[in-house]
Structure formats: C-alpha cells, structure tokens
Design an enzyme around this catalytic site. Structure first.
Site, PDB file in Angstrom:
ATOM      1  CG  ASP A 157      -2.300   0.625   0.964  1.00 32.96           C
ATOM      2  OD1 ASP A 157      -2.462   1.230   0.256  1.00 32.96           O
ATOM      3  OD2 ASP A 157      -3.111   0.287   1.756  1.00 32.96           O
ATOM      4  CD  GLU A 190       0.899   5.182  -7.329  1.00 31.75           C
ATOM      5  OE1 GLU A 190       1.569   6.070  -7.621  1.00 31.75           O
ATOM      6  OE2 GLU A 190       0.149   4.648  -8.114  1.00 31.75           O
ATOM      7  CD1 TRP A 191      -4.842   3.429  -3.161  1.00 34.15           C
ATOM      8  CD2 TRP A 191      -3.750   5.068  -2.678  1.00 34.15           C
ATOM      9  NE1 TRP A 191      -4.392   3.281  -2.063  1.00 34.15           N
ATOM     10  CE2 TRP A 191      -3.860   4.210  -1.483  1.00 34.15           C
ATOM     11  CE3 TRP A 191      -3.103   6.445  -2.254  1.00 34.15           C
ATOM     12  CZ2 TRP A 191      -3.246   4.492  -0.193  1.00 34.15           C
ATOM     13  CZ3 TRP A 191      -2.518   6.896  -1.045  1.00 34.15           C
ATOM     14  CH2 TRP A 191      -2.823   5.734   0.006  1.00 34.15           C
ATOM     15  N   GLY A 192      -2.906   4.673  -8.398  1.00 32.61           N
ATOM     16  CA  GLY A 192      -2.950   5.406  -9.601  1.00 32.61           C
ATOM     17  C   GLY A 192      -2.404   6.558  -9.646  1.00 32.61           C
ATOM     18  CG  ASP A 212      -9.547   2.287  -0.544  1.00 32.39           C
ATOM     19  OD1 ASP A 212      -8.647   2.116  -1.448  1.00 32.39           O
ATOM     20  OD2 ASP A 212      -9.546   2.416   0.554  1.00 32.39           O
TER      21      ASP A 212
HETATM   22  C1  GLA Z   1      -5.968   1.468   1.545  1.00 33.25           C
HETATM   23  C2  GLA Z   1      -6.060   0.388   0.407  1.00 33.25           C
HETATM   24  C3  GLA Z   1      -7.223  -0.317   0.765  1.00 33.25           C
HETATM   25  C4  GLA Z   1      -7.034  -1.109   2.043  1.00 33.25           C
HETATM   26  C5  GLA Z   1      -6.678  -0.184   3.112  1.00 33.25           C
HETATM   27  C6  GLA Z   1      -6.325  -0.720   4.514  1.00 33.25           C
HETATM   28  O1  GLA Z   1      -7.068   2.371   1.657  1.00 33.25           O
HETATM   29  O2  GLA Z   1      -6.305   0.980  -0.981  1.00 33.25           O
HETATM   30  O3  GLA Z   1      -7.496  -1.413  -0.231  1.00 33.25           O
HETATM   31  O4  GLA Z   1      -5.820  -2.026   1.824  1.00 33.25           O
HETATM   32  O5  GLA Z   1      -5.539   0.838   2.902  1.00 33.25           O
HETATM   33  O6  GLA Z   1      -6.093   0.118   5.644  1.00 33.25           O
END
Ligand code: GLA
Length: 412
Positions: A157, A190-192, A212
């Site tokens: 993450d 890394e959410w892009g 998310d």
């Molecule tokens: C981030 C990630 C999620 C999850 C949470 C856990 O938000 O994007 O998918 O793993 O952390 O805390």
C-alpha cells in the site's frame, strides 16, 4: 589439461561467489510467469477491515473449498491491513499475538494444505493505512520474513509515504522479494497516483488504478481528505488504460463488493460481468462463510469467469453508448468474443443491436468482429441459454443496473 580444469573450476567458483555476494546488484523485475491470467482470490478488507484473526481466515479457507469457489478458480486468501503485531528487537515483523497466536507460518501451512495460496499486506511508508508498522527501511527484512512464512502474494500500500517516489519504492520491495528468493505476486496499491500502469508491468503483477471502491453501485463517498468510488465510478476511471494490461500484468480496479449487502442482485451481476470484461483481478471481498445462494452463484459463474481468465489476456473496451446502455466487447481466444450490454440507468431498457451494421475493429488486439466475413453463435452467460446467432438483429430488454452478457463463438 588438468591445469586447465583447475583454472576453470577456480574461475567459476570465484564468479559465482562474487555475483551472489555482491549485494549492490539488485533485480528490480518481478517474478515472471505468475498471474498469467488475472489473479483470483479473496481479501479481508472490504468486509472485515481491521477485524482479522487466524480463526476467521482458516474458516474462509474452508469456505473457499466448500462453496465451490476454489473449483471455480479462486486461489488466494489475502489478509489485508491490521494483522501486524510489531517489530522485535532486531526489527523483524511479527503478527498480532492475540489475533494470530499460532503465527503466520502455521496459517500459511493450513491454507496451503487446502490447495490454496496466502497473501499478506504491507505498506511502502512508515505505517500502513491502518497505522500498523510499514515496510519503509525494513523492505529486505520483511521480504525474508514473508518468504520464510510461505507467503505467495503481497499487497503493498501507499499510506504515509511522504517524500517517496512510487516507482523507486515499489522497485525496492521487488528487489527485496527477489533476493528473498520465493516467487511472490506483487500487488501495487498506489491508487493510480503516479501512473503505475507505465512502470508497474516490470515491477509488479497488478496495480490499483484508482482510490478505494465504495460499497454502492453508482455514488461517490466523500471521506473529507479522500474519496471512495462506487462500481460505476471505478469503471469510468479505467478509460484509456486497457493497453497497459496483459498476461502477467493487470489493471486492478479494486476488490469486489459483491455480497456485501448494498448491491441488488442485478448490480452484483453487473459488477461481476464488468470486472470480467476488464480482465480485472477477481478478488472477492465478502464473507464467503455465510454468503447466500445468489451471491455464490454470481461469484462462481464459470462462463463469466472464463471471460475474465481468457488466456489472450486482452482487456475489454467500450464500443458505444446508446440511451444509457453501454456495449462492451472483449476479444478472446479461438476467435471468440465476449459482449456485455450494461444498462446504467435505473429503468428497464430495450435494445436492438444489428451485428451486420458495420465491422467492429479493435486496433489494440488487431481483431475484427465482421459478420460479412464470419457469423457467430451466441450464449447468454447468465441464463446459460442459447441466444441465437449474429445473423439476426439482437432484441432484448435489460432491467435497470443489469447486464446482458453473451459469448460469441465462430460458426465454422
Ligand atoms: C488502503 C487500500 C485499501 C486497504 C486499506 C487498508 O485504503 O487502498 O485497499 O488496503 O488501505 O488500510
């Protein structure tokens, strides 16, 4: 002759010793031949958040087998955030001793004994998103620990990474995993933010393309400092990314919310169908120990899974939108196609699709659906019924937030 072979032996020992002993030479490339089709499994986060423990995980592994999910192709049992205890006096990570009293090795052994694989979670920063110890500065030590436990998959993450460069941080954990020597799938989370699709294919096996997922079909959840996205919002964010995906390296639109109580049966079907069309990792996020029949049937629909797992590994594309109904296509092996009509409105829609109208060309895969050259027979992948052929105009009605999903195979 004897002299020569001594020399050769000496040289080969020196070269081997030197190359193995030189810790400054790292391999920043992921393990090859893992995830040749999108990974399938389960992850704890969407349903359980920080509430994870070894008994629950064992029961999930049992349910994976008893519900038919394992037979349908689901393999990974992934423990997300909050399994951590702390670091010992030497800096080695250990699991929460109350929640995981038997330790991770025992849990991995149990999961492996069921013919399944185990995934774990860490973070490139100082702390995970849930405030547990992150891997920053401990990458090589953590990789050694995961390898010793028998871990097969690492979700890594991006919280608390101020000042870090994503590509470098992910390359560091990859180098650490390589040095530890156990093939482990690396899920880049890394959410892009820093376009992981551009550097991710060499470094990891999948990369999150967005923030998310939120458990709704069509909404945005504003958490103040960050936003989470419904199924349709995530779908829209995949635009332009299909060319980066392929065998061994996948766009990851996040784990599924099917069976988590907020989506209607139609929305569950639509969510699953679209993740299949996107060649997305199929990571269930519900409590599979107690899921109802409808959820189980969605998650184990083998025809839809076959679309997702098709060995060509070409991500699907949106062909057109007409009156809130999107038409998506995915080229598959042996000249086949998957076609999915997605009704994004809440109202029932009637569709008419004329396969003869004009050829549909996919520049990326160099494939063409051209009924002037070839006709196809069609199967409805949700009703399992024969859906006729492409010789006739397709006429159907689709409920709100539902799909009509077809597989087209060539008529020889
Ligand atoms: C981030 C990630 C999620 C999850 C949470 C856990 O938000 O994007 O998918 O793993 O952390 O805390």
């Amino acid at each position: 002759m004897k002299k020569f072979s001594f020399l050769a032996l000496f040289l080969s020992i020196t070269i081997t010793a030197f190359s193995q002993g030189n810790n400054y030479v790292q391999n920043y490339n992921k393990y090859e031949n893992l995830a040749l089709t999108p990974p399938m499994g389960w992850n704890s986060w969407n349903k359980f958040a920080c509430n994870v423990d070894e008994n629950m995980i064992r029961q999930i592994a049992d349910a994976m087998v008893s519900t038919g999910m394992k037979d349908a192709g689901y393999t990974y049992i992934n423990i997300d955030d909050c399994w951590h205890g702390g670091r010992d006096s030497l800096g080695f990570i250990y699991p929460d001793p109350v929640r995981f009293p038997s330790g991770m090795k025992a849990l991995a052994d149990y999961i492996h004994s069921k013919g399944l694989k185990i995934g774990i979670y860490s973070d490139a920063g100082s702390q995970t998103c849930g405030g547990r110890p992150g891997s920053r500065g401990y990458e090589f030590q953590d990789a050694l620990t995961y390898a010793a436990w028998g871990i097969d998959y690492l979700k890594y993450d991006w919280c608390n990474t101020e000042g870090l460069k994503a590509e470098g941080a992910y390359k560091t954990i990859t180098a650490a995993l390589r040095r530890a020597g156990r093939p482990i799938v690396l899920s880049i989370c890394e959410w892009g933010n820093d376009k992981p699709w551009e550097w991710g294919p060499q470094v990891g096996h999948l990369w999150r393309t967005t923030g998310d997922i939120y458990n709704c079909f069509d909404c945005i959840k504003d958490h103040g400092t960050w936003k989470a996205f419904g199924v349709m919002q995530i779908l829209d964010k995949q635009d332009g990314l299909r060319r980066y995906a392929g065998p061994g390296h996948w766009n990851d639109p996040d784990m599924m919310e099917i069976g988590n109580g907020q989506l209607t049966p139609a929305e569950d079907r639509a969510h699953f169908s679209m993740w299949a069309m996107l060649a997305a990792p199929l990571i269930a996020g519900n409590d599979i120990r107690s899921m109802d029949k409808e959820t189980q049937e969605v998650l184990t629909n083998k025809d839809v899974i076959a679309v997702n797992q098709d060995s060509l590994g070409v991500q699907g594309f949106k062909h057109e939108t007409r009156d809130s109904v999107e038409t998506w296509l995915k080229p598959m092996k042996n000249g086949a196609w998957a076609v999915c009509f997605l009704n994004r409105s809440t109202k029932v829609k009637s569709i008419e699709f004329n396969w003869q109208e004009k050829p549909i060309v996919d520049e990326l895969s160099k494939r063409e659906l051209n009924t002037a050259v070839r006709q196809y027979k069609m199967k409805n992948l949700w009703t399992k019924k024969d859906a006729g052929t492409t010789k006739k105009v397709l006429k159907a009605t689709i409920q709100g937030h539902d799909v009509l999903m077809l597989a087209l195979t060539e008529i020889k």
